[in-house]
Scaffold this motif. Structure first.
Motif, short mmCIF file in Angstrom:
data_model
loop_
_atom_site.label_atom_id
_atom_site.label_comp_id
_atom_site.label_asym_id
_atom_site.label_seq_id
_atom_site.Cartn_x
_atom_site.Cartn_y
_atom_site.Cartn_z
N ASN A 108 0.83 -1.20 0.00
CA ASN A 108 0.00 0.00 0.00
C ASN A 108 0.87 1.25 0.00
O ASN A 108 1.72 1.44 0.87
CB ASN A 108 -0.91 -0.03 1.23
N VAL A 109 0.63 2.12 -0.97
CA VAL A 109 1.47 3.32 -1.14
C VAL A 109 1.36 4.25 0.06
O VAL A 109 2.38 4.70 0.61
CB VAL A 109 1.09 4.07 -2.43
N LEU A 110 0.14 4.56 0.48
CA LEU A 110 -0.05 5.52 1.58
C LEU A 110 0.61 5.04 2.86
O LEU A 110 1.36 5.78 3.51
CB LEU A 110 -1.54 5.76 1.81
N LEU A 111 0.36 3.78 3.23
CA LEU A 111 0.96 3.25 4.46
C LEU A 111 2.49 3.19 4.35
O LEU A 111 3.20 3.45 5.33
CB LEU A 111 0.40 1.85 4.75
N VAL A 160 -3.06 13.70 6.35
CA VAL A 160 -3.08 13.10 5.02
C VAL A 160 -4.09 13.81 4.12
O VAL A 160 -3.79 14.11 2.94
CB VAL A 160 -3.41 11.60 5.10
N ILE A 161 -5.27 14.09 4.65
CA ILE A 161 -6.32 14.75 3.86
C ILE A 161 -5.84 16.10 3.33
O ILE A 161 -5.95 16.40 2.14
CB ILE A 161 -7.60 14.92 4.69
N PHE A 245 -6.47 10.48 -0.76
CA PHE A 245 -5.09 10.29 -1.21
C PHE A 245 -5.05 9.50 -2.51
O PHE A 245 -4.33 9.86 -3.45
CB PHE A 245 -4.28 9.56 -0.14
N ASN A 246 -5.80 8.43 -2.59
CA ASN A 246 -5.78 7.59 -3.79
C ASN A 246 -6.41 8.28 -5.00
O ASN A 246 -5.98 8.04 -6.14
CB ASN A 246 -6.47 6.25 -3.51
N ARG A 247 -7.40 9.13 -4.75
CA ARG A 247 -7.96 9.93 -5.85
C ARG A 247 -6.88 10.87 -6.38
O ARG A 247 -6.72 11.05 -7.59
CB ARG A 247 -9.16 10.73 -5.37
#
Length: 262
Positions: A108-111, A160-161, A245-247
């Motif tokens: 997972n990119v974000l993690l 993150v948001i 984040f994924n958007r």
């Protein structure tokens, strides 16, 4: 599915472990950061000792409740900055095009990004939080620990948001920094001293009330409804940060940096 989640968590914990080992190479610097953070937090309590020597309570808080408030504030800060420090510089990572090394990894990119660094002084915050709950009432430690974790996850989600706005907005890091600073500033004051419009903001746009004030209220006198609200809001924030984040990641432009990360 469960195995995939388990493996992802394991990878993140290993990343945190290796980051901690790097920081501990210089033991003097490591211990100094921890000690001075504890000292820094303790120094701010002096003002409350002085104020409460003049008046019995402020906003319905005696010194014992101040210990609880500062404990929750330190605990949430410690959890977010020790385990997910990179979230607070995520905006720069995006604008500089430095996500490349994370995009090519099978996880997972974000993690992967937000667990790639730690803040050693945050250990001092966690130790300070433990001391505060002992001074308040050690019997609430399990619930107190849960609230430090949920609060830390909400703080990370907020970071993150607002950092993810960098996918769309230039200099969105200024917005993220101001939000993070405001959360810290308001978290160490009793919620009841804020009235009217400010109070509404602190439970919505700037959710200090959810992160700090509600947990303190539940720990002082358990309220099942408040507890459920805290858990639900935590899940909503985590989900929102992941989605946003994924958007934004779809709009990411690589800098073609040839960096490797082990």
């Amino acid at each position: 599915m469960l195995m995939e989640v388990k493996n992802q968590i394991r990878v993140c914990l290993l990343s945190i472990k290796y980051a901690l080992e790097r920081e501990m190479l210089n033991k003097v610097s490591f211990l100094s950061n921890v000690f001075f953070m504890i000292l820094n937090n303790a120094s701010f309590l002096v003002q409350w000792v002085v104020l409460l020597s003049i008046k019995d309570s402020i906003g319905g808080f005696t010194m014992k409740e101040i210990f609880l408030l500062w404990g929750i504030a330190s605990g949430t800060y410690g959890v977010s900055h020790f385990f997910f420090e990179k979230a607070y510089s995520l905006s720069e990572t995006i604008t500089e095009g430095s996500l490349d090394t994370f995009l090519v990894q099978p996880k997972n990119v974000l993690l992967s990004v937000i667990t790639s660094d730690i803040k050693t002084s945050a250990i001092g915050d966690l130790i300070f939080a433990l001391v505060m709950v002992i001074l308040y009432d050690i019997r609430v430690l399990p619930l107190y620990t849960l609230f430090c974790i949920t609060g830390g996850l909400i703080l990370i989600s907020i970071a993150v948001i607002f950092s993810s706005l960098s996918f769309w907005i230039v200099r969105a890091d200024m917005i993220a920094d101001n939000m993070n600073s405001s959360m810290i500033m308001f978290s160490t004051y009793p919620g009841d001293i804020f009235k009217g419009g400010i109070n509404i903001i602190l439970y919505s746009i700037l959710p200090v009330g959810i992160v700090n004030y509600l947990p303190v209220s539940v720990l002082r006198e358990f309220n099942l409804m408040y507890f459920i609200i805290l858990v639900v809001v935590c899940i909503l924030f985590i989900s929102s940060s992941y989605i946003i984040f994924n958007r934004g990641l779809r709009r990411y432009s690589s800098s073609n940096l040839m960096n490797a990360r082990i």
